[in-house]
Design an enzyme around this catalytic site. Structure first.
Site, PDB file in Angstrom:
ATOM      1  N   THR A 131       0.823  -1.208   0.000  1.00 44.16           N
ATOM      2  CA  THR A 131       0.000   0.000   0.000  1.00 44.16           C
ATOM      3  C   THR A 131       0.857   1.259   0.000  1.00 44.16           C
ATOM      4  OG1 THR A 131      -1.818  -1.122   1.051  1.00 44.16           O
ATOM      5  CG2 THR A 131      -1.753   1.243   1.342  1.00 44.16           C
TER       6      THR A 131
ATOM      7  N   THR B   1       1.853  -4.341   4.334  1.00 48.54           N
ATOM      8  CA  THR B   1       1.801  -4.548   5.784  1.00 48.54           C
ATOM      9  C   THR B   1       1.326  -5.949   6.184  1.00 48.54           C
ATOM     10  OG1 THR B   1      -0.400  -3.572   5.809  1.00 48.54           O
ATOM     11  CG2 THR B   1       1.458  -2.131   6.355  1.00 48.54           C
ATOM     12  N   ASP B   2       0.573  -6.631   5.289  1.00 46.36           N
ATOM     13  CA  ASP B   2      -0.041  -7.896   5.724  1.00 46.36           C
ATOM     14  C   ASP B   2       0.993  -8.902   6.229  1.00 46.36           C
ATOM     15  OD1 ASP B   2      -2.350  -6.716   4.885  1.00 46.36           O
ATOM     16  OD2 ASP B   2      -2.916  -8.256   3.429  1.00 46.36           O
TER      17      ASP B   2
ATOM     18  N   LYS C  13       1.111  -7.270  12.874  1.00 44.52           N
ATOM     19  CA  LYS C  13      -0.057  -6.501  12.445  1.00 44.52           C
ATOM     20  C   LYS C  13      -1.240  -7.017  13.243  1.00 44.52           C
ATOM     21  CE  LYS C  13      -2.590  -4.968   8.359  1.00 44.52           C
ATOM     22  NZ  LYS C  13      -2.680  -4.941   6.900  1.00 44.52           N
TER      23      LYS C  13
END
Ligand code: ASP
Length: 448
Positions: free
Chosen positions: A91, A167-168, A256
């Protein structure tokens, strides 16, 4: 939408503020608030103003996707530390393509820098593009590419490296790079910081700029890693959902924990190593007390120039303990030739393997099936926080007796799985390795 204020248009506006009239210029973004216009300014920041306070002086349609100059065209200060941005996507590298109407497009690494010109005051920047991938698509072969890119950066005299990543799975890749550099006693020549963002860089609420500034600050000016304190690789993300500070987390002690908040990354069984405060053009790095103190009490490892790689053919099957776990899942996994099993245990790391009411025979079957397996079976923690502790209940003791591994794990569950993959990749003795603290991933205090 008032005329000329279509999303994607480059506009010049007259603004009436409490301090009088002023003019601003930028690109129209989707509005962050009702009855407001949101503009991306040339300095990368997004601002919103009430529609009633503006007058449109000029408005032109943006040209679709202009080519950006490479970062080497930007004025660089050679006296600053050199930081190489290794770009993988996510992202932080995405944007809504307002000019064509397409849903997303991908930034080139140089564009990231253009959007955050403050970076050039912190470091002399270079970029290395590995790809533009969302991180759910990342595989161990990408870990190996990132490891190679970090080695190359240090060979070419970079002081630090920043890896931009979705980020996942950012915490998984960051842990993989940490074990690669420090899992067998090594210590990278410079700092390695992973960074992502929860909102794409062109959204009014984006966290990308500050996360990136913080990562570059650590890579440029952070302390030389010790190799011992899980500081070989760090993760830089928002400290809270507000702007103003980012946390520098140990890669193996962060995860996360929220799908959309800007402060999605929270420490697991530990606290951050440092904080980067970003206010009024000031960017300040503060090491946290516990990290500073720990640094004083250890001898940093010798610096190494090569990192380990991962065996890309290793297959690790993961399953979740609970009412649905039966022998069937375990047999299916073993039938398909896996190298190891990971079971996300309940609570302190428990599995349904007892039949106290004499009405759950599948639990006994599962117990027997696990007992007969000769491949490594690692228990990690479904609770995420807290240790895997198989000494508290007799259930845990039974599990240890049948050879299940994982007792005492205090890293993030994902770091534990990466550690298993690391051990398998180098034919290390898995039970021994899982019981060792290789690079500071094991927070000793929470077991006390
Ligand atoms: N799914 C995206 C990824 O991990 C989310 C993000 O980048 O934040 O790449």
């Amino acid at each position: 939408m008032a005329q000329g204020l279509e999303v994607g248009n480059r506009v010049r506006l007259k603004l009436t503020t409490l301090d009088g009239e002023t003019e601003i210029e930028g690109v129209v973004l989707p509005s962050a608030l009702p009855d407001h216009i949101t503009i991306k300014l040339a300095n990368g920041y997004n601002v919103s103003h009430p529609l009633e306070s503006i007058e449109v002086l000029s408005s032109t349609k943006s040209e679709p996707t202009a080519t950006s100059p490479s970062v080497s065209d930007a004025p660089q200060n050679q006296d600053l530390p050199t930081v190489r941005i290794i770009h993988t996507g996510g992202t932080i590298a995405s944007k809504v393509d307002y000019t064509t109407g397409a849903v997303t497009a991908q930034f080139e690494p140089s564009e990231l820098v253009e959007h955050v010109p403050e970076l050039l005051k912190i470091a002399n920047l270079q970029v290395h593009k590995i790809g533009n991938m969302f991180s759910e698509d990342i595989r161990p072969n990408h870990w190996n590419q990132i490891i190679e890119a970090t080695e190359q950066a240090f060979e070419e005299a970079c002081d630090g490296v920043v890896v931009t990543h979705g980020t996942d799975t950012l915490h998984i890749t960051a842990s993989a790079i940490a074990f690669a550099w420090s899992g067998q006693g090594g210590n990278p020549p410079g700092r390695i910081a992973f960074v992502g963002s929860q909102r794409s860089s062109d959204r009014a609420s984006s966290d990308a700029a500050q996360n990136l500034i913080s990562a570059v600050k650590w890579a440029a000016e952070g302390p030389q890693p010790t190799g011992e304190l899980s500081d070989a690789v760090v993760v830089s993300m928002h400290e809270t959902s507000d702007d103003g500070a980012c946390s520098i987390h140990a890669a193996t002690g962060v995860r996360k924990l929220h799908s959309s908040r800007r402060d999605a990354f929270r420490p697991v069984n530990t606290t951050p190593l440092a904080t980067v405060r970003i206010e009024n053009k000031l960017v300040e790095l503060q090491l946290e007390g516990h990290y500073q103190e720990a640094r004083m009490n250890i001898v940093p490892r010798t610096i190494t120039t090569k990192a380990d790689r991962y065996d890309e053919t290793i297959v690790i099957r993961q399953m979740v303990a609970g009412p649905w776990l039966t022998t069937r899942e375990v047999e299916d996994a073993v039938g398909s030739n896996v190298d190891a099993l990971v079971i996300h245990g309940t609570g302190l790391g428990h599995l349904p393997i007892e039949n106290p009411n004499d009405d759950a025979p599948q639990n006994i079957e599962l117990h027997q099936a696990l007992e007969q397996l000769s491949l490594p079976i690692l228990i990690v923690n479904q609770c995420i926080h807290g240790p895997v502790n198989m000494n508290v209940y007799s259930k845990g003791r039974i599990q240890q007796n049948i050879g299940l591994l994982g007792h005492g794990i205090t890293s993030s569950p994902e770091a534990a799985v990466v550690k298993l993959h690391f051990a398998l990749s180098h034919q290390l003795d898995v039970p021994t390795i899982m019981g060792q603290n290789l690079l500071g991933e094991q927070q000793q205090t929470i077991l006390n």
